[in-house]
Enzyme design. Structure first.
Site, mmCIF file in Angstrom:
data_model
loop_
_atom_site.group_PDB
_atom_site.id
_atom_site.type_symbol
_atom_site.label_atom_id
_atom_site.label_comp_id
_atom_site.label_asym_id
_atom_site.label_seq_id
_atom_site.Cartn_x
_atom_site.Cartn_y
_atom_site.Cartn_z
ATOM 1 N N PHE A 156 0.865 -1.178 0.000
ATOM 2 C CA PHE A 156 0.000 0.000 0.000
ATOM 3 C C PHE A 156 0.902 1.229 0.000
ATOM 4 O O PHE A 156 1.580 1.525 0.991
ATOM 5 C CB PHE A 156 -0.937 0.058 1.203
ATOM 6 C CG PHE A 156 -1.835 1.276 1.165
ATOM 7 C CD1 PHE A 156 -3.003 1.260 0.435
ATOM 8 C CD2 PHE A 156 -1.481 2.444 1.815
ATOM 9 C CE1 PHE A 156 -3.816 2.383 0.353
ATOM 10 C CE2 PHE A 156 -2.277 3.570 1.751
ATOM 11 C CZ PHE A 156 -3.458 3.544 1.015
ATOM 12 N N ASP A 241 9.676 2.912 1.463
ATOM 13 C CA ASP A 241 8.500 3.717 1.800
ATOM 14 C C ASP A 241 8.320 3.665 3.318
ATOM 15 O O ASP A 241 7.773 2.715 3.862
ATOM 16 C CB ASP A 241 7.267 3.173 1.081
ATOM 17 C CG ASP A 241 5.993 3.948 1.419
ATOM 18 O OD1 ASP A 241 5.999 4.727 2.386
ATOM 19 O OD2 ASP A 241 4.982 3.749 0.712
ATOM 20 N N LYS A 270 3.327 11.708 6.410
ATOM 21 C CA LYS A 270 2.548 11.584 7.635
ATOM 22 C C LYS A 270 3.177 12.309 8.821
ATOM 23 O O LYS A 270 2.978 13.506 8.972
ATOM 24 C CB LYS A 270 2.268 10.114 7.931
ATOM 25 C CG LYS A 270 1.389 9.445 6.871
ATOM 26 C CD LYS A 270 0.807 8.141 7.320
ATOM 27 C CE LYS A 270 0.035 7.450 6.210
ATOM 28 N NZ LYS A 270 -1.165 8.169 5.776
#
Length: 418
Positions: A156, A241, A270
């Site tokens: 994801f 990531d 984030k």
């Protein structure tokens, strides 16, 4: 729990309540791309949030790790407030006095040379893919338009058209084709399969060191080192990531640190914005990021003064190692408590630092049902993939609050009819 953290039984929203009114308004005026829990949050402080009807909840999702430092962290909000009064946006057509110091110190934190600032995590992943392709053509000598990127099954990385092109989640993919070519998928955690997939057109391997959306899946020991070795040997870029796993969440600055591995490119987001503004970044060496030149990539808001001021404050918080150490110490406490639930409603637990995935016995309840019952007890958590729930409390959570969380989860699993 301490008396300052008490709360009442929440239950379903009452008709005519402020919660119900706001939920109805959102249902009417907002596109239905999410299925949120029935709670309307109005304020937050530390690890706690309060809904519009005055009920308090322990936030154990932390904005999918965007709120690693909790709600309203005084140093982060002070940085934002000060910058709001000075300058918020210039575009990259001009320099601003916040961008350079932020990029310098973030690069130093990552042990890299350069930072390419963006806004959202998906935007940073797209940027890393572009960088890898350009690097492949200019530095590796891959034939034009032949570059491929190896990705992992169950990944994801966001929901843009290019990213969902290499997702195997039918909900994310169905109805959004035609898809972007140039990706090859291999099983996650299988170093041999990854090595076998590399060919002369491979420019990068894009992986999550820990797969978050998949349920906090931790690869077998040695996997990240195997990826690093293959990429070094085959002259391929290793893109990590770390949008969810990075910046203290797993007990180290980056999840890759657990194996002492340094990728060629970090992708961050984030928590880099402190839960205040969207901030993301691609971080690498000169020989990689120097392929980006004026006009080849950009973003109006990328590197804006407000984002840079908040991001710089986040980097300052991480420099001492306090939050990383706190996540590691409390993570052991969380892991021990959660493992006690295996065989008592839980069938498996995976955790690293203050990040955990718990697979529930599907004959008892779904992950969504568990999160609804936790909501009734004053805890916010998120389900994924049917019978799995994820926990990612802010790194500022107190030990007593962590124990209370585990107590409530135990009650939900052993008394599922409540």
């Amino acid at each position: 729990m301490p008396t300052t953290d008490t709360h009442d039984t929440h239950g379903a929203p009452h008709p005519g309540s402020a919660t119900q009114l706001h939920m109805s308004l959102a249902e009417t005026a907002t596109a239905h791309n999410y299925q949120p829990l029935p709670v309307v949050l109005a304020s937050g402080q530390g690890a706690w949030v309060t809904d519009i009807d005055g009920h308090r909840y322990l936030d154990c999702l932390a904005g999918y790790s965007a709120l690693n430092f909790g709600h309203g962290h005084p140093r982060l909000t002070a940085a934002a407030q000060e910058q709001l009064a000075r300058l918020t946006l210039t575009s990259r057509a001009f320099h601003n006095d916040r961008l350079g110091p932020f990029c310098r110190d973030l690069a130093e934190l990552a042990g890299m040379d350069l930072v390419l600032p963006m806004n959202t995590g998906a935007e940073a992943v797209e940027t890393a893919i572009k960088v890898a392709r350009k690097w492949g053509y200019e530095r590796k000598g891959v034939a034009p338009d032949r570059a491929t990127v190896i990705v992992a099954d169950g990944n994801f990385h966001g929901r843009t058209t290019t990213i969902v092109s290499f997702s195997n989640d039918p909900v994310a993919r169905d109805g959004f084709g035609p898809f972007t070519p140039g990706f090859r998928t291999v099983p996650y955690g299988d170093g041999a399969a990854l090595e076998a997939a590399v060919d002369e057109n491979t420019v990068a391997v894009l992986l999550e060191p820990i797969q978050g959306e998949a349920g906090v899946l931790i690869p077998p020991p040695g996997y990240l080192q195997a990826v690093r070795d293959v990429c070094t040997r085959e002259n391929v870029l290793f893109i990590a990531d770390e949008i969810q796993s990075g910046l203290g969440r797993t007990g180290t600055t980056f999840a890759c640190d657990a194996e002492g591995v340094t990728p060629d490119i970090y992708v961050l987001g984030k928590a880099l914005g402190g839960g205040i503004v969207p901030v993301s970044a691609v971080i690498s060496r000169h020989d990689v990021l120097d392929v980006i030149r004026p006009g080849s990539h950009g973003s109006t808001f990328g590197g804006n003064p407000l984002a840079a001021a908040v991001g710089h404050a986040v980097v300052e918080l991480l420099r001492s190692g306090e939050y990383q150490a706190r996540a590691a110490e409390l993570g052991e406490r969380l892991r021990t408590r959660l493992e006690d639930l295996v065989g008592h409603g839980a069938v498996a637990v995976r955790s690293r630092g203050l990040w955990a995935g718990i697979d529930l016995d599907p004959t008892l309840m779904t992950g969504r049902q568990a999160c609804m019952r936790l909501l009734d007890r004053g805890i916010l958590a998120k389900d994924t993939h049917g019978s799995t729930i994820r926990l990612a409390p802010p790194l500022v959570i107190e030990p007593s609050q962590l124990d209370w969380l585990c107590d409530q989860l135990g009650e939900v699993l052993t008394r599922p009819a409540d």
